[in-house]
Scaffold this motif. Structure first.
Motif, PDB file in Angstrom:
ATOM      1  N   LEU A  32      33.259  32.875  35.743  1.00  0.00           N
ATOM      2  CA  LEU A  32      32.002  32.918  36.504  1.00  0.00           C
ATOM      3  C   LEU A  32      32.201  33.637  37.826  1.00  0.00           C
ATOM      4  N   LEU A  33      33.303  33.341  38.525  1.00  0.00           N
ATOM      5  CA  LEU A  33      33.568  33.993  39.808  1.00  0.00           C
ATOM      6  C   LEU A  33      33.575  35.512  39.654  1.00  0.00           C
ATOM      7  N   ILE A  34      34.286  36.018  38.664  1.00  0.00           N
ATOM      8  CA  ILE A  34      34.359  37.458  38.468  1.00  0.00           C
ATOM      9  C   ILE A  34      32.999  38.019  38.077  1.00  0.00           C
ATOM     10  N   ALA A  35      32.276  37.307  37.233  1.00  0.00           N
ATOM     11  CA  ALA A  35      30.950  37.767  36.820  1.00  0.00           C
ATOM     12  C   ALA A  35      30.009  37.874  38.016  1.00  0.00           C
ATOM     13  N   VAL A  36      30.084  36.915  38.922  1.00  0.00           N
ATOM     14  CA  VAL A  36      29.205  36.951  40.093  1.00  0.00           C
ATOM     15  C   VAL A  36      29.600  38.097  41.024  1.00  0.00           C
ATOM     16  N   ILE A  37      30.897  38.329  41.199  1.00  0.00           N
ATOM     17  CA  ILE A  37      31.339  39.476  41.994  1.00  0.00           C
ATOM     18  C   ILE A  37      30.800  40.775  41.398  1.00  0.00           C
ATOM     19  N   LEU A  38      30.857  40.883  40.081  1.00  0.00           N
ATOM     20  CA  LEU A  38      30.383  42.102  39.407  1.00  0.00           C
ATOM     21  C   LEU A  38      28.868  42.236  39.439  1.00  0.00           C
ATOM     22  N   SER A  39      28.160  41.127  39.661  1.00  0.00           N
ATOM     23  CA  SER A  39      26.698  41.145  39.556  1.00  0.00           C
ATOM     24  C   SER A  39      25.986  41.712  40.776  1.00  0.00           C
ATOM     25  N   ALA A  40      26.718  41.975  41.857  1.00  0.00           N
ATOM     26  CA  ALA A  40      26.082  42.547  43.045  1.00  0.00           C
ATOM     27  C   ALA A  40      25.420  43.875  42.694  1.00  0.00           C
ATOM     28  N   GLN A  41      24.121  43.973  42.975  1.00  0.00           N
ATOM     29  CA  GLN A  41      23.345  45.177  42.681  1.00  0.00           C
ATOM     30  C   GLN A  41      23.447  45.570  41.206  1.00  0.00           C
ATOM     31  N   ALA A  42      23.533  44.583  40.341  1.00  0.00           N
ATOM     32  CA  ALA A  42      23.574  44.817  38.903  1.00  0.00           C
ATOM     33  C   ALA A  42      22.818  43.684  38.224  1.00  0.00           C
ATOM     34  N   THR A  43      22.397  43.900  36.998  1.00  0.00           N
ATOM     35  CA  THR A  43      21.682  42.861  36.264  1.00  0.00           C
ATOM     36  C   THR A  43      22.655  41.939  35.535  1.00  0.00           C
ATOM     37  N   ASP A  44      22.214  40.723  35.276  1.00  0.00           N
ATOM     38  CA  ASP A  44      23.048  39.809  34.508  1.00  0.00           C
ATOM     39  C   ASP A  44      23.311  40.361  33.109  1.00  0.00           C
ATOM     40  N   VAL A  45      22.319  41.023  32.534  1.00  0.00           N
ATOM     41  CA  VAL A  45      22.475  41.614  31.205  1.00  0.00           C
ATOM     42  C   VAL A  45      23.601  42.651  31.218  1.00  0.00           C
ATOM     43  N   GLY A  46      23.609  43.493  32.250  1.00  0.00           N
ATOM     44  CA  GLY A  46      24.633  44.522  32.366  1.00  0.00           C
ATOM     45  C   GLY A  46      26.020  43.935  32.585  1.00  0.00           C
ATOM     46  N   VAL A  47      26.085  42.878  33.398  1.00  0.00           N
ATOM     47  CA  VAL A  47      27.372  42.227  33.652  1.00  0.00           C
ATOM     48  C   VAL A  47      27.894  41.571  32.375  1.00  0.00           C
ATOM     49  N   ASN A  48      27.016  40.892  31.662  1.00  0.00           N
ATOM     50  CA  ASN A  48      27.444  40.238  30.416  1.00  0.00           C
ATOM     51  C   ASN A  48      27.969  41.255  29.411  1.00  0.00           C
ATOM     52  N   LYS A  49      27.336  42.405  29.368  1.00  0.00           N
ATOM     53  CA  LYS A  49      27.789  43.454  28.453  1.00  0.00           C
ATOM     54  C   LYS A  49      29.222  43.873  28.781  1.00  0.00           C
ATOM     55  N   ALA A  50      29.525  43.977  30.066  1.00  0.00           N
ATOM     56  CA  ALA A  50      30.872  44.385  30.485  1.00  0.00           C
ATOM     57  C   ALA A  50      31.892  43.268  30.280  1.00  0.00           C
ATOM     58  N   THR A  51      31.522  42.034  30.645  1.00  0.00           N
ATOM     59  CA  THR A  51      32.497  40.950  30.537  1.00  0.00           C
ATOM     60  C   THR A  51      32.790  40.581  29.082  1.00  0.00           C
ATOM     61  N   ARG A  52      31.870  40.892  28.185  1.00  0.00           N
ATOM     62  CA  ARG A  52      32.156  40.673  26.761  1.00  0.00           C
ATOM     63  C   ARG A  52      33.301  41.567  26.287  1.00  0.00           C
ATOM     64  N   ARG A  53      33.467  42.683  26.964  1.00  0.00           N
ATOM     65  CA  ARG A  53      34.600  43.566  26.664  1.00  0.00           C
ATOM     66  C   ARG A  53      35.848  43.131  27.422  1.00  0.00           C
ATOM     67  N   LEU A  54      35.645  42.713  28.661  1.00  0.00           N
ATOM     68  CA  LEU A  54      36.780  42.398  29.533  1.00  0.00           C
ATOM     69  C   LEU A  54      37.453  41.073  29.197  1.00  0.00           C
ATOM     70  N   TYR A  55      36.690  40.003  29.065  1.00  0.00           N
ATOM     71  CA  TYR A  55      37.285  38.672  28.967  1.00  0.00           C
ATOM     72  C   TYR A  55      38.153  38.431  27.729  1.00  0.00           C
ATOM     73  N   PRO A  56      37.855  39.028  26.575  1.00  0.00           N
ATOM     74  CA  PRO A  56      38.785  38.857  25.451  1.00  0.00           C
ATOM     75  C   PRO A  56      40.160  39.469  25.726  1.00  0.00           C
ATOM     76  N   VAL A  57      40.206  40.412  26.668  1.00  0.00           N
ATOM     77  CA  VAL A  57      41.461  41.082  27.024  1.00  0.00           C
ATOM     78  C   VAL A  57      42.128  40.396  28.217  1.00  0.00           C
ATOM     79  N   ALA A  58      41.328  40.021  29.204  1.00  0.00           N
ATOM     80  CA  ALA A  58      41.869  39.400  30.423  1.00  0.00           C
ATOM     81  C   ALA A  58      40.817  38.495  31.045  1.00  0.00           C
ATOM     82  N   ASN A  59      41.080  37.196  31.061  1.00  0.00           N
ATOM     83  CA  ASN A  59      40.112  36.266  31.646  1.00  0.00           C
ATOM     84  C   ASN A  59      40.764  35.245  32.582  1.00  0.00           C
ATOM     85  N   THR A  60      41.931  35.619  33.129  1.00  0.00           N
ATOM     86  CA  THR A  60      42.561  34.832  34.190  1.00  0.00           C
ATOM     87  C   THR A  60      42.986  35.789  35.293  1.00  0.00           C
TER      88      THR A  60
END
Length: 213
Positions: A32-60
């Motif tokens: 959640l912390l990383i998602a909120v950092i990424l959400s500045a001036q971005a939509t939640d939909v756009g952030v979710n699209k990116a984190t779906r790629r990122l978190y399976p690879v690195a989520n710590t």
């Protein structure tokens, strides 16, 4: 609004959504912390699209440090300002690993000491993850608070402080999400959907939209 009107206003929003939460997708405080950092001036939909790629690879924190800044940029390149955000995320992860054992601290000062984390981001994490009565005033909450007369203020901090004063305790935990969702889907910036608004009669907005004939 009067105290009774504020209670009714929030009661109606609660009735629609009894257990509100963020639309950002996450499975841990760190995600959640990383998602909120990424959400500045971005939509939640756009952030979710990116984190779906990122978190399976690195989520710590350590996994993102191991991934490296260049690879992180590739995973979040669809998000606006991704270069600056990647730099902040890497810097924040270094601090989390070095000072907090890789865990997200339940402390405002420690959160705001992380690169890319301001008061608004800290409030989201404190409220959503740790269940603290905090309100992160974004553009939606600022607009709704001023437009409806719930908590008028000239800047986001003034609105936040007023909301914390006027919102009854029973609503403080959910108010952050109710107000964001109301602003996102009903009390929209360009054309608020007043005919379908459940708090229309309580709202002080003088230029309410009307339904089509």
């Amino acid at each position: 609004m009067t105290r009774a009107e504020i209670h009714e206003f929030l009661s109606r929003l609660r009735e629609i959504d009894p257990e509100p939460t963020t639309e950002l997708e996450y499975t841990s405080p760190f995600e959640l912390l990383i998602a909120v950092i990424l959400s500045a001036q971005a939509t939640d939909v756009g952030v979710n699209k990116a984190t779906r790629r990122l978190y399976p690879v690195a989520n710590t924190a350590q996994a993102i440090l191991d991934l490296g800044e260049d690879a992180l940029k590739r995973h979040i390149s669809t998000i606006g300002l991704f270069n600056a955000k990647a730099k902040n995320v890497i810097a924040a992860c270094r601090i989390l690993v070095a000072q907090h054992g890789g865990e997200v601290p339940n402390d405002r000062a420690a959160l705001e000491a992380l690169p890319g984390v301001g008061r608004k981001t800290a409030n989201v994490v404190l409220n959503t993850v740790f269940g603290e009565p905090a309100i992160a005033v974004d553009t939606h909450i600022f607009r709704v608070s001023n437009r409806t007369g719930l908590a008028p203020g000239k800047d986001v901090r003034a609105v936040e402080d007023r909301l914390m004063r006027v919102i009854p305790g029973e609503f403080l935990l959910g108010a952050h999400h109710w107000l964001i969702l109301h602003g996102r889907y009903t009390c929209k910036a360009r054309k608020p959907d007043c005919p379908k608004c459940v708090v229309r009669d309580l709202c002080r907005f003088k230029e309410k939209t009307v339904g089509s004939a």
